[in-house]
Write an enzyme that holds these catalytic residues in place. Structure first.
Site, mmCIF file in Angstrom:
data_model
loop_
_atom_site.group_PDB
_atom_site.id
_atom_site.type_symbol
_atom_site.label_atom_id
_atom_site.label_comp_id
_atom_site.label_asym_id
_atom_site.label_seq_id
_atom_site.Cartn_x
_atom_site.Cartn_y
_atom_site.Cartn_z
ATOM 1 N N CYS A 2 0.871 -1.177 0.000
ATOM 2 C CA CYS A 2 0.000 0.000 0.000
ATOM 3 C C CYS A 2 0.908 1.228 0.000
ATOM 4 O O CYS A 2 1.622 1.459 0.984
ATOM 5 C CB CYS A 2 -0.904 -0.002 1.229
ATOM 6 S SG CYS A 2 -1.993 1.435 1.280
ATOM 7 N N HIS A 24 -0.031 4.646 -0.649
ATOM 8 C CA HIS A 24 -0.510 5.827 0.080
ATOM 9 C C HIS A 24 -0.227 5.596 1.560
ATOM 10 O O HIS A 24 0.142 6.511 2.299
ATOM 11 C CB HIS A 24 -2.014 6.101 -0.165
ATOM 12 C CG HIS A 24 -2.902 5.538 0.904
ATOM 13 N ND1 HIS A 24 -3.489 4.292 0.843
ATOM 14 C CD2 HIS A 24 -3.238 6.039 2.116
ATOM 15 C CE1 HIS A 24 -4.150 4.058 1.961
ATOM 16 N NE2 HIS A 24 -4.029 5.102 2.751
ATOM 17 N N HIS A 58 -8.376 -5.584 -6.721
ATOM 18 C CA HIS A 58 -8.470 -4.133 -6.926
ATOM 19 C C HIS A 58 -8.893 -3.893 -8.386
ATOM 20 O O HIS A 58 -8.260 -4.431 -9.305
ATOM 21 C CB HIS A 58 -7.128 -3.443 -6.698
ATOM 22 C CG HIS A 58 -6.715 -3.381 -5.258
ATOM 23 N ND1 HIS A 58 -6.231 -4.472 -4.576
ATOM 24 C CD2 HIS A 58 -6.728 -2.347 -4.375
ATOM 25 C CE1 HIS A 58 -5.944 -4.114 -3.327
ATOM 26 N NE2 HIS A 58 -6.238 -2.836 -3.178
ATOM 27 N N ASP A 101 -10.700 4.261 -3.220
ATOM 28 C CA ASP A 101 -9.496 4.974 -2.791
ATOM 29 C C ASP A 101 -9.674 6.457 -3.102
ATOM 30 O O ASP A 101 -9.922 6.827 -4.251
ATOM 31 C CB ASP A 101 -8.282 4.396 -3.533
ATOM 32 C CG ASP A 101 -6.973 4.748 -2.859
ATOM 33 O OD1 ASP A 101 -6.908 5.800 -2.184
ATOM 34 O OD2 ASP A 101 -6.003 3.982 -3.016
ATOM 35 N N CYS A 114 -4.065 5.935 -5.541
ATOM 36 C CA CYS A 114 -3.661 4.555 -5.261
ATOM 37 C C CYS A 114 -2.243 4.302 -5.797
ATOM 38 O O CYS A 114 -2.051 4.156 -7.012
ATOM 39 C CB CYS A 114 -4.643 3.548 -5.857
ATOM 40 S SG CYS A 114 -4.338 1.872 -5.263
ATOM 41 N N GLY A 115 -1.290 4.220 -4.880
ATOM 42 C CA GLY A 115 0.108 4.079 -5.306
ATOM 43 C C GLY A 115 0.396 2.754 -5.978
ATOM 44 O O GLY A 115 1.113 2.701 -6.988
ATOM 45 N N THR A 116 -0.173 1.652 -5.444
ATOM 46 C CA THR A 116 0.056 0.369 -6.108
ATOM 47 C C THR A 116 -0.719 0.333 -7.437
ATOM 48 O O THR A 116 -0.256 -0.257 -8.415
ATOM 49 C CB THR A 116 -0.333 -0.815 -5.200
ATOM 50 O OG1 THR A 116 -1.655 -0.605 -4.683
ATOM 51 C CG2 THR A 116 0.635 -0.971 -4.037
HETATM 52 O O1 PYC Z 1 -2.003 3.494 -2.299
HETATM 53 O O2 PYC Z 1 -1.366 1.474 -2.839
HETATM 54 C C1 PYC Z 1 -2.176 2.248 -2.378
HETATM 55 C C2 PYC Z 1 -3.452 1.713 -1.841
HETATM 56 C C3 PYC Z 1 -3.881 0.417 -1.885
HETATM 57 C C4 PYC Z 1 -5.133 0.374 -1.265
HETATM 58 C C5 PYC Z 1 -5.435 1.647 -0.857
HETATM 59 N N1 PYC Z 1 -4.398 2.448 -1.226
#
Ligand code: PYC
Length: 313
Positions: free
Chosen positions: A87, A89, A207, A234, A238-240
Site C-alpha cells: 500500500c 498511500h 483491486h 481509494d 492509489c500508489g500500487t
Molecule cells: O495506495 O497502494 C495504495 C493503496 C492500496 C489500497 C489503498 N491504497
C-alpha cells in the site's frame, strides 16, 4: 485495553498507524507479522478500521521488527476486510508518521512489506518518493463477461497488489458518479472471480481500477477510480494502482523510462509517477506524494463494549 494510533491522510486517503499497545508477533519480519495478525489478532484490524471507531476507507498500518536489519521498520497494511500485500498511500503515511515521531529524518529509508522491500525518500520539503516492488503487466486486453455491464475489456497487472485496469468504459470518472462506479467495479470484480480470471499464480484480483480523461479543473495525465477489496474506493490515486498503470503504459510503449505520469484520483489529488526498467521486463515504479498528520489517539477497548472489536454487518 488501550491502543495508540496516529492518523494521517495521503491525497485524501486515510492511514491509521498503530504506534503502541498492540500485541507483538513472536518472530521478526513483515510476513510473520501478517500471519500472526491474521491468525491471532484479527480483532485489532477490525477494532481499528470498522465502525464505530473507523470507517471503510481507512487503511491500518501495523509496524513490526523487520527480518532485514537494513530496514527501518516492517509494516503490514490492513483494511475493513483483510490484509493488503502492499500500500503506497499507506507507506507515505507511515513515513510521515515516523518523521512526526522523530524516528526518521530526511533521506532514504528501506521498509519491509510482506511482498518485498521498498525504499522511501523523505525530502526536506515533505515530499515522499517511494521505489516500489517490481511491477509488471501480466495480460493485456482480457475480456470479462459481467452480469450487469456486458463485456468489459482490461489489463491485468501487479503493482504490489493485483489490479484489473479498465480504460474509457463504464460510468464517467467524476465524483458525482461514485455509486455507479462502485457498482460497475464490483460487477467486474465478481465476474473476474466467477470466470476464474486471476493473477499469474492464481491470486484473486481484488483491486479494480477505471481510467478516463481528467475532469474539468483537475490536473494530471488521467483520472482514476479505484475500488479496494472491501468495496471502499481509494480517495488517493492509489500508489500500487498507479504502479500497475505505469507498468501497462511501459509494456505498451506509451511511457518511456524517466518520463513523468501524473495520476489524478477521483477527488483530484495527484501522485507523480515514473519508472526504471529492470532486466526481466518488469519495472521499478517511482511514486511521489505527501501525507499530513491529522490526529493522535488512544483507542479504548472496553471489555463490556459489545462493539469493542467493531461492527460486523
Ligand atoms: O495506495 O497502494 C495504495 C493503496 C492500496 C489500497 C489503498 N491504497
Amino acid at each position: 485495553m488501550k491502543i495508540q494510533v496516529i492518523d494521517s491522510h495521503t491525497g485524501g486517503e486515510p492511514t491509521r498507524v498503530v504506534v503502541g499497545g498492540a500485541p507483538k508477533p513472536p518472530l521478526p519480519g513483515a510476513c510473520e507479522a501478517r500471519k500472526f495478525l491474521a491468525s491471532n489478532a484479527d480483532w485489532l484490524r477490525s477494532a481499528l478500521i470498522n465502525e464505530p471507531r473507523g470507517f471503510d476507507a481507512i487503511v491500518g498500518a501495523y509496524l513490526c521488527e523487520p527480518a532485514d536489519p537494513s530496514c527501518v521498520t516492517g509494516v503490514v497494511f490492513f483494511n475493513n476486510v483483510s490484509y493488503l500485500n502492499g500500500c503506497l498511500h499507506g507507506t507515505i503515511g507511515v513515513v510521515q508518521t515516523l518523521a512526526y515521531l522523530g524516528r526518521l529524518q530526511a533521506g532514504n529509508h528501506r521498509i519491509e512489506t510482506p511482498v518485498g522491500v521498498i525504499t522511501a525518500n523523505l525530502s526536506e520539503n515533505g515530499k515522499i518518493t517511494v521505489h516500489n516492488v517490481p511491477s509488471y503487466r501480466y495480460a493485456a486486453d482480457v475480456v470479462v463477461q459481467t452480469k450487469n455491464h456486458g463485456n468489459v475489456i482490461g489489463d491485468i497487472a501487479w503493482g504490489g497488489n493485483w489490479f484489473y485496469l479498465i480504460s474509457n468504459q463504464g460510468p464517467e470518472i467524476h465524483s458525482h458518479f461514485i455509486d455507479a462506479l462502485t457498482d460497475f467495479c464490483w460487477d467486474v470484480r465478481q465476474a473476474l472471480e466467477k470466470h476464474q480470471i486471476t493473477g499469474d499464480r492464481g491470486e484473486v484480483i481484488d483491486h479494480i481500477e477505471v481510467f478516463g480523461p481528467c475532469g474539468k479543473g483537475i490536473e494530471g495525465d488521467g483520472q482514476n477510480f479505484v475500488l479496494c477489496p472491501g468495496k471502499a474506493f481509494d480517495r488517493s490515486p492509489c500508489g500500487t494502482g498507479t504502479s500497475a498503470k505505469i507498468a501497462c503504459l511501459a509494456a505498451s510503449g506509451q511511457l518511456q523510462e524517466g518520463e513523468l505520469w501524473r495520476q489524478a484520483s477521483i477527488i483530484g489529488t495527484v501522485f507523480e509517477a515514473s519508472y526504471q526498467p529492470l532486466t526481466d521486463g518488469k519495472i521499478t515504479p517511482i511514486i511521489s506524494g505527501s501525507a499530513y498528520i491529522m490526529g493522535e489517539a488512544t483507542m479504548i477497548l472496553d471489555p463490556l463494549d459489545p462493539f469493542k472489536h467493531g461492527i460486523h454487518y
